[in-house]
Design a protein around this motif. Structure first.
Motif, PDB file in Angstrom:
ATOM      1  N   GLY A   8       0.867  -0.908   0.068  1.00 56.71           N
ATOM      2  CA  GLY A   8       0.040   0.014  -0.195  1.00 56.71           C
ATOM      3  C   GLY A   8       0.863   1.342   0.154  1.00 56.71           C
ATOM      4  N   ASN A   9       0.766   1.907  -1.099  1.00 55.81           N
ATOM      5  CA  ASN A   9       1.654   3.226  -1.091  1.00 55.81           C
ATOM      6  C   ASN A   9       0.560   4.438  -0.966  1.00 55.81           C
ATOM      7  OD1 ASN A   9       2.893   5.516  -2.055  1.00 55.81           O
ATOM      8  ND2 ASN A   9       2.833   5.061  -4.219  1.00 55.81           N
ATOM      9  N   TRP A  10       0.944   4.893   0.266  1.00 58.96           N
ATOM     10  CA  TRP A  10       0.163   6.002   0.837  1.00 58.96           C
ATOM     11  C   TRP A  10       0.545   7.234   0.168  1.00 58.96           C
ATOM     12  CZ3 TRP A  10       0.438   5.192   6.861  1.00 58.96           C
ATOM     13  CH2 TRP A  10      -0.178   3.839   7.332  1.00 58.96           C
ATOM     14  N   LYS A  11       1.268   7.463  -0.549  1.00 53.45           N
ATOM     15  CA  LYS A  11       1.682   8.575  -1.256  1.00 53.45           C
ATOM     16  C   LYS A  11       1.914   9.928  -0.162  1.00 53.45           C
ATOM     17  CE  LYS A  11      -0.234   6.791  -5.498  1.00 53.45           C
ATOM     18  NZ  LYS A  11      -0.633   7.098  -6.848  1.00 53.45           N
ATOM     19  N   MET A  12       1.706  11.149  -0.535  1.00 55.72           N
ATOM     20  CA  MET A  12       1.631  12.105   0.288  1.00 55.72           C
ATOM     21  C   MET A  12       0.477  12.525   1.266  1.00 55.72           C
ATOM     22  SD  MET A  12       3.363  15.967  -0.444  1.00 55.72           S
ATOM     23  CE  MET A  12       1.615  16.769  -0.759  1.00 55.72           C
ATOM     24  N   GLY A  95      11.307   4.845  -8.940  1.00 54.87           N
ATOM     25  CA  GLY A  95      10.708   4.834 -10.122  1.00 54.87           C
ATOM     26  C   GLY A  95       9.154   4.903 -10.155  1.00 54.87           C
ATOM     27  N   HIS A  96       8.498   5.233  -9.221  1.00 56.45           N
ATOM     28  CA  HIS A  96       7.078   5.463  -9.101  1.00 56.45           C
ATOM     29  C   HIS A  96       6.925   6.575 -10.355  1.00 56.45           C
ATOM     30  CE1 HIS A  96       3.110   6.521  -8.436  1.00 56.45           C
ATOM     31  NE2 HIS A  96       2.869   5.356  -7.956  1.00 56.45           N
ATOM     32  N   SER A  97       5.602   6.432 -11.065  1.00 54.90           N
ATOM     33  CA  SER A  97       5.393   7.215 -12.258  1.00 54.90           C
ATOM     34  C   SER A  97       5.313   8.826 -11.680  1.00 54.90           C
ATOM     35  CB  SER A  97       4.237   6.471 -13.043  1.00 54.90           C
ATOM     36  OG  SER A  97       3.307   7.062 -12.238  1.00 54.90           O
ATOM     37  N   TYR A 167       4.293  -3.342 -12.266  1.00 56.96           N
ATOM     38  CA  TYR A 167       4.025  -2.863 -13.442  1.00 56.96           C
ATOM     39  C   TYR A 167       2.702  -1.763 -13.167  1.00 56.96           C
ATOM     40  CZ  TYR A 167       1.411  -2.385 -17.829  1.00 56.96           C
ATOM     41  OH  TYR A 167       0.620  -1.850 -18.868  1.00 56.96           O
ATOM     42  N   GLU A 168       2.956  -0.715 -13.568  1.00 59.10           N
ATOM     43  CA  GLU A 168       1.829   0.235 -13.283  1.00 59.10           C
ATOM     44  C   GLU A 168       1.528   1.247 -14.531  1.00 59.10           C
ATOM     45  OE1 GLU A 168       1.074   1.149  -8.763  1.00 59.10           O
ATOM     46  OE2 GLU A 168       2.882   2.574  -9.451  1.00 59.10           O
ATOM     47  N   PRO A 169       0.731   0.827 -15.482  1.00 60.67           N
ATOM     48  CA  PRO A 169       0.325   1.598 -16.719  1.00 60.67           C
ATOM     49  C   PRO A 169      -0.122   3.121 -16.006  1.00 60.67           C
ATOM     50  CG  PRO A 169      -1.316  -0.197 -16.480  1.00 60.67           C
ATOM     51  CD  PRO A 169      -0.106  -0.371 -15.106  1.00 60.67           C
ATOM     52  N   TRP A 171      -1.611   5.274 -17.136  1.00 61.08           N
ATOM     53  CA  TRP A 171      -3.102   5.913 -17.287  1.00 61.08           C
ATOM     54  C   TRP A 171      -4.130   5.156 -16.481  1.00 61.08           C
ATOM     55  CZ3 TRP A 171      -5.618   1.275 -18.882  1.00 61.08           C
ATOM     56  CH2 TRP A 171      -5.020   0.258 -19.090  1.00 61.08           C
ATOM     57  N   ALA A 172      -3.587   4.093 -15.653  1.00 55.67           N
ATOM     58  CA  ALA A 172      -4.409   3.474 -14.744  1.00 55.67           C
ATOM     59  C   ALA A 172      -4.254   3.930 -13.377  1.00 55.67           C
ATOM     60  CB  ALA A 172      -4.257   2.005 -14.856  1.00 55.67           C
ATOM     61  N   ILE A 173      -3.415   4.967 -13.104  1.00 53.38           N
ATOM     62  CA  ILE A 173      -2.948   5.335 -11.733  1.00 53.38           C
ATOM     63  C   ILE A 173      -3.777   6.358 -11.320  1.00 53.38           C
ATOM     64  CG2 ILE A 173      -1.237   6.261 -10.136  1.00 53.38           C
ATOM     65  CD1 ILE A 173       0.727   4.873 -11.826  1.00 53.38           C
ATOM     66  N   GLY A 174      -4.715   6.139 -10.242  1.00 53.56           N
ATOM     67  CA  GLY A 174      -5.571   7.325  -9.584  1.00 53.56           C
ATOM     68  C   GLY A 174      -6.609   7.508 -10.439  1.00 53.56           C
ATOM     69  N   THR A 175      -7.047   7.024 -11.613  1.00 54.81           N
ATOM     70  CA  THR A 175      -8.033   6.980 -12.638  1.00 54.81           C
ATOM     71  C   THR A 175      -9.236   6.286 -12.573  1.00 54.81           C
ATOM     72  OG1 THR A 175      -6.888   5.804 -14.090  1.00 54.81           O
ATOM     73  CG2 THR A 175      -6.104   8.039 -14.138  1.00 54.81           C
ATOM     74  N   GLY A 212      -0.144  -2.578 -10.371  1.00 57.26           N
ATOM     75  CA  GLY A 212      -0.696  -1.446  -9.823  1.00 57.26           C
ATOM     76  C   GLY A 212      -1.443  -0.442 -10.667  1.00 57.26           C
ATOM     77  N   GLY A 213      -2.382   0.290 -10.320  1.00 59.83           N
ATOM     78  CA  GLY A 213      -3.227   1.189 -11.022  1.00 59.83           C
ATOM     79  C   GLY A 213      -4.892   1.013 -10.671  1.00 59.83           C
ATOM     80  N   SER A 214      -5.113   1.703  -9.781  1.00 57.30           N
ATOM     81  CA  SER A 214      -6.761   1.555  -9.210  1.00 57.30           C
ATOM     82  C   SER A 214      -7.104   0.195  -9.125  1.00 57.30           C
ATOM     83  CB  SER A 214      -7.633   2.011 -10.481  1.00 57.30           C
ATOM     84  OG  SER A 214      -7.341   3.497 -10.769  1.00 57.30           O
ATOM     85  N   VAL A 215      -6.184  -0.437  -8.108  1.00 57.95           N
ATOM     86  CA  VAL A 215      -6.579  -1.786  -7.713  1.00 57.95           C
ATOM     87  C   VAL A 215      -7.558  -1.531  -6.341  1.00 57.95           C
ATOM     88  CG1 VAL A 215      -5.850  -3.924  -6.443  1.00 57.95           C
ATOM     89  CG2 VAL A 215      -4.666  -2.869  -8.472  1.00 57.95           C
ATOM     90  N   ALA A 232      -0.160  -6.819  -5.745  1.00 54.57           N
ATOM     91  CA  ALA A 232      -0.569  -5.700  -6.347  1.00 54.57           C
ATOM     92  C   ALA A 232       0.190  -4.336  -5.285  1.00 54.57           C
ATOM     93  CB  ALA A 232      -2.155  -5.422  -5.987  1.00 54.57           C
ATOM     94  N   LEU A 233       0.182  -3.339  -6.177  1.00 52.52           N
ATOM     95  CA  LEU A 233       0.782  -2.055  -5.518  1.00 52.52           C
ATOM     96  C   LEU A 233      -0.275  -1.168  -5.716  1.00 52.52           C
ATOM     97  CD1 LEU A 233       2.942  -0.213  -4.288  1.00 52.52           C
ATOM     98  CD2 LEU A 233       3.572   0.247  -6.646  1.00 52.52           C
ATOM     99  N   VAL A 234      -1.079  -0.738  -4.109  1.00 52.15           N
ATOM    100  CA  VAL A 234      -2.192  -0.042  -4.090  1.00 52.15           C
ATOM    101  C   VAL A 234      -1.913   1.226  -3.658  1.00 52.15           C
ATOM    102  CG1 VAL A 234      -4.472  -0.324  -3.037  1.00 52.15           C
ATOM    103  CG2 VAL A 234      -3.200  -2.578  -3.545  1.00 52.15           C
ATOM    104  N   GLY A 235      -2.693   2.344  -4.272  1.00 44.73           N
ATOM    105  CA  GLY A 235      -2.478   3.738  -4.056  1.00 44.73           C
ATOM    106  C   GLY A 235      -3.672   4.082  -3.011  1.00 44.73           C
ATOM    107  N   GLY A 236      -4.712   4.753  -3.854  1.00 44.78           N
ATOM    108  CA  GLY A 236      -5.703   5.388  -3.082  1.00 44.78           C
ATOM    109  C   GLY A 236      -6.581   4.100  -2.149  1.00 44.78           C
ATOM    110  N   ALA A 237      -6.672   2.969  -2.436  1.00 46.90           N
ATOM    111  CA  ALA A 237      -7.545   2.011  -1.549  1.00 46.90           C
ATOM    112  C   ALA A 237      -6.725   1.510  -0.612  1.00 46.90           C
ATOM    113  CB  ALA A 237      -7.751   0.757  -2.427  1.00 46.90           C
TER     114      ALA A 237
HETATM  115  P1  PGA Z   1      -3.961   3.949  -7.313  1.00 41.20           P
HETATM  116  O1  PGA Z   1      -2.492   4.065  -7.398  1.00 41.20           O
HETATM  117  O2  PGA Z   1      -4.219   2.745  -6.654  1.00 41.20           O
HETATM  118  O3  PGA Z   1      -4.537   5.088  -6.367  1.00 41.20           O
HETATM  119  O4  PGA Z   1      -4.312   4.032  -8.865  1.00 41.20           O
HETATM  120  C1  PGA Z   1      -1.690   3.045  -7.442  1.00 41.20           C
HETATM  121  C2  PGA Z   1       0.058   3.438  -7.552  1.00 41.20           C
HETATM  122  O5  PGA Z   1       0.284   4.841  -7.835  1.00 41.20           O
HETATM  123  O6  PGA Z   1       0.876   2.922  -6.891  1.00 41.20           O
END
Ligand code: PGA
Length: 251
Positions: A8-12, A95-97, A167-169, A171-175, A212-215, A232-237
């Motif tokens: 789980g990537n909590w970001k900022m 190397g996070h996008s 692998y995090e496309p 276009w799928a991150i946070g979208t 990763g990407g909107s999981v 999975a690498l999970v952001g928002g969730a």
């Molecule tokens: P997301 O982020 O799950 O919010 O799309 C994934 C990530 O950036 O690692």
């Protein structure tokens, strides 16, 4: 059998008090259950000490979102691998996008960061992924393989064996858009072939490759069941115990 990982990537997000609360909720939510996956949480730097105070020594692993490539010195504002390791971190994103695209980090810098992580005894979670126009032009695989080659090329087998790839496309991150399990599987296969070519089959067969990407809990089990997807690498969730645990324990 490869191990499965949910990170789980909590970001900022979440200051040290909020992060500590979430870490407690996650531990509490496990409620003695043993997940079939390895769990990693990746808070912001300033939240790391309080989170580690809660999850240190438990089955929840902890990582940082970035590191600098030198171990110490005049690098104002930066944090080194040994600093993270001595705090109790075992993992670090490289190397996070959002760092590639917002901070302009290129493969040369990422290559140094990845090697610094390995030197410090951290497990790098190395992120790759294409932009939407690159996918639309049919260039997704070339872009991803190039990102891998530029940073992982030249590693020793012992070193590459410690790297987790995500692998995090982009276009799928946070979208809210997710790659289909078939698309994810296809790219993970490409990544595994690349590893086989460069480092041989044992390395490639053992490599842990996350998507990763909107999981979210609703799409996680299908993605995680796809061939060659090891987690999975999970952001928002990952910012709420219920949704993150919903991915760890799919219903
Ligand atoms: P997301 O982020 O799950 O919010 O799309 C994934 C990530 O950036 O690692």
């Amino acid at each position: 059998m490869r191990r499965k990982v949910i990170a789980g990537n909590w970001k900022m997000n979440l200051d040290h008090r909020q992060g500590e609360t979430l870490a407690r909720e996650l531990l509490g939510g496990l409620n003695g259950r043993k997940p079939s996956v390895e769990i990693i949480i990746i808070p912001p730097f300033t939240t790391l000490p309080s989170v580690l105070g809660v999850v240190g020594g438990t089955i929840i692993g902890c990582g940082a979102q970035d590191l600098w490539y030198e171990d110490k010195g005049a690098f104002t504002g930066e944090i080194s691998g040994p600093m993270l390791k001595s705090l109790g971190c075992d993992y670090v994103l490289v190397g996070h996008s959002e760092r590639r695209h917002i901070r302009g980090e290129d493969s040369e810098l990422l290559s140094r960061k990845l090697r610094a992580a390995l030197r410090a005894g951290l497990i790098p979670i190395f992120c790759v992924g294409e932009l939407l126009p690159e996918r639309e032009k049919g260039k997704a695989e070339t872009v991803v393989v190039e990102q891998l080659r530029q940073v992982l090329g030249g590693l020793e087998k012992e070193e590459i064996s410690r790297v987790i790839i995500a692998y995090e496309p982009v276009w799928a991150i946070g979208t809210g858009k997710t790659a289909t399990p078939e698309d994810a599987s296809q790219m993970h296969g490409v990544i595994r072939n690349f590893l086989e070519e460069l480092f041989g089959s044992p390395v490639s067969a053992a490599a842990v490759i996350l998507y990763g990407g909107s999981v979210k809990p609703e799409n996680a089990s299908r993605l995680l069941a796809a061939a060659d997807v090891d987690g999975a690498l999970v952001g928002g969730a990952s910012l709420q115990a219920s949704s993150f645990l919903g991915i760890v324990f799919p219903s």
